[in-house]
Design a protein around this motif. Structure first.
Motif, short mmCIF file in Angstrom:
data_model
loop_
_atom_site.label_atom_id
_atom_site.label_comp_id
_atom_site.label_asym_id
_atom_site.label_seq_id
_atom_site.Cartn_x
_atom_site.Cartn_y
_atom_site.Cartn_z
N GLU A 103 0.82 -1.34 -0.01
CA GLU A 103 -0.03 0.06 0.16
C GLU A 103 1.04 1.32 0.18
O GLU A 103 1.93 1.12 0.68
CB GLU A 103 -0.89 0.07 1.24
CG GLU A 103 -1.91 -1.08 1.18
CD GLU A 103 -2.65 -1.15 2.57
OE1 GLU A 103 -2.98 -0.09 3.00
OE2 GLU A 103 -3.31 -2.18 3.15
N PHE A 104 0.62 2.27 -0.60
CA PHE A 104 1.20 3.62 -0.80
C PHE A 104 0.63 4.58 -0.25
O PHE A 104 -0.50 4.96 -0.20
CB PHE A 104 1.61 3.86 -2.31
CG PHE A 104 2.44 2.50 -2.99
CD1 PHE A 104 3.91 2.55 -2.75
CD2 PHE A 104 1.65 1.61 -3.56
CE1 PHE A 104 4.46 1.70 -3.46
CE2 PHE A 104 2.63 0.56 -3.82
CZ PHE A 104 3.83 0.52 -4.09
N ARG A 109 4.90 6.67 -1.89
CA ARG A 109 5.74 5.98 -1.44
C ARG A 109 5.29 4.81 -0.60
O ARG A 109 4.00 4.93 -0.26
CB ARG A 109 6.55 6.82 -0.27
CG ARG A 109 7.45 7.80 -0.98
CD ARG A 109 8.40 8.21 0.06
NE ARG A 109 9.31 9.28 -0.65
CZ ARG A 109 9.85 10.23 -0.29
NH1 ARG A 109 9.55 10.64 1.21
NH2 ARG A 109 10.59 11.11 -0.76
N LYS A 110 5.93 3.57 -0.37
CA LYS A 110 5.41 2.41 0.37
C LYS A 110 4.80 3.04 1.78
O LYS A 110 5.55 3.70 2.39
CB LYS A 110 6.53 1.39 0.52
CG LYS A 110 6.66 0.67 -0.69
CD LYS A 110 7.69 -0.55 -0.31
CE LYS A 110 8.13 -1.20 -1.71
NZ LYS A 110 9.18 -2.42 -1.42
N ARG A 111 3.64 2.67 2.14
CA ARG A 111 3.11 2.88 3.43
C ARG A 111 3.12 1.54 4.42
O ARG A 111 3.43 1.45 5.55
CB ARG A 111 1.91 3.57 3.10
CG ARG A 111 1.11 3.66 4.72
CD ARG A 111 -0.17 4.86 4.29
NE ARG A 111 -1.27 3.99 4.07
CZ ARG A 111 -1.93 3.19 4.60
NH1 ARG A 111 -1.92 3.12 5.75
NH2 ARG A 111 -2.94 2.47 4.14
N ILE A 112 2.74 0.51 3.62
CA ILE A 112 2.50 -0.95 4.30
C ILE A 112 2.75 -1.69 3.43
O ILE A 112 2.43 -1.84 2.32
CB ILE A 112 0.80 -1.06 5.12
CG1 ILE A 112 0.73 0.23 5.83
CG2 ILE A 112 0.95 -2.40 5.55
CD1 ILE A 112 -0.81 -0.11 6.41
N GLN A 113 3.62 -3.07 4.00
CA GLN A 113 3.84 -4.11 3.10
C GLN A 113 3.34 -5.29 4.17
O GLN A 113 3.71 -5.27 5.32
CB GLN A 113 5.15 -4.22 3.15
CG GLN A 113 5.67 -5.65 2.58
CD GLN A 113 7.16 -5.76 2.43
OE1 GLN A 113 7.93 -4.99 1.64
NE2 GLN A 113 7.69 -6.97 3.15
N GLU A 129 8.08 4.70 7.48
CA GLU A 129 8.03 5.94 8.24
C GLU A 129 8.97 6.93 7.35
O GLU A 129 10.09 6.38 7.50
CB GLU A 129 8.12 6.07 9.56
CG GLU A 129 7.96 7.29 10.10
CD GLU A 129 8.31 7.11 11.77
OE1 GLU A 129 8.41 8.31 12.53
OE2 GLU A 129 8.51 6.22 12.55
N TYR A 130 8.32 7.94 6.87
CA TYR A 130 9.51 8.89 6.55
C TYR A 130 9.50 10.12 7.10
O TYR A 130 8.62 10.74 7.28
CB TYR A 130 8.84 9.18 4.81
CG TYR A 130 8.70 7.89 3.85
CD1 TYR A 130 9.67 7.29 3.11
CD2 TYR A 130 7.55 7.42 3.82
CE1 TYR A 130 9.54 6.32 2.52
CE2 TYR A 130 7.35 6.07 3.31
CZ TYR A 130 8.43 5.53 2.45
OH TYR A 130 8.23 4.45 1.76
N ILE A 131 10.68 10.45 7.40
CA ILE A 131 11.22 11.66 8.10
C ILE A 131 12.09 12.61 7.50
O ILE A 131 13.17 12.04 7.28
CB ILE A 131 11.75 11.03 9.58
CG1 ILE A 131 10.68 10.29 10.32
CG2 ILE A 131 12.03 12.46 10.40
CD1 ILE A 131 11.31 9.81 11.58
#
Length: 135
Positions: A103-104, A109-113, A129-131
């Motif tokens: 899921e993006f 960007r990838k959110r969940i795999q 998580e993107y920081i």
């Protein structure tokens, strides 16, 4: 080191920005990349890895080999948005081992795999998580 047949490589013309040159990009549409290992003593060549791209230039399959034959195979599926939706992993006998679903987020960007076994049972959930830190 990969040995690519010149007939399989289609290179795009390099873009130039002033005096700078960029690396030519490979046109991946309908491309098959074969990687070979060569024994230094016997000079025997053994297939190591094959990557296949579809007519849209998206990776659709990878196969890893060892001296006994196929080691594993991965097949990639894409959703209507063009993003990878599933990765199917097969063993050396071409039996399904697991399925990864992606899921993006709103930025692509990838959110969940989520990873499932061959019978569809949930194995793992990985979150991304993107920081971003301002410079």
């Amino acid at each position: 080191m990969a040995v690519l047949s010149a007939a399989l490589l289609i290179l795009a013309a390099p873009a130039r920005a002033g005096a700078q040159e960029t690396t030519p990009k490979i046109n991946k549409k309908n491309l098959v990349i074969k990687e070979w290992n060569r024994d230094a003593k016997s000079n025997a060549q053994v297939l190591d890895h094959v990557t296949t791209f579809n007519s849209d230039g998206k990776k659709v399959e990878e196969i890893e080999y060892n001296s006994d034959g196929q080691k594993w195979r991965k097949r990639y599926e894409y959703g209507p948005d063009g993003k990878m939706s599933r990765e199917l992993v097969y063993d050396e006998r071409n039996r399904l081992v697991n399925i990864k679903k992606f899921e993006f987020n709103e930025f692509g960007r990838k959110r969940i795999q989520t990873t499932y076994d061959a019978k569809g049972r949930l194995l793992t959930i990985k979150t991304y998580e993107y920081i971003a830190e301002d410079a």
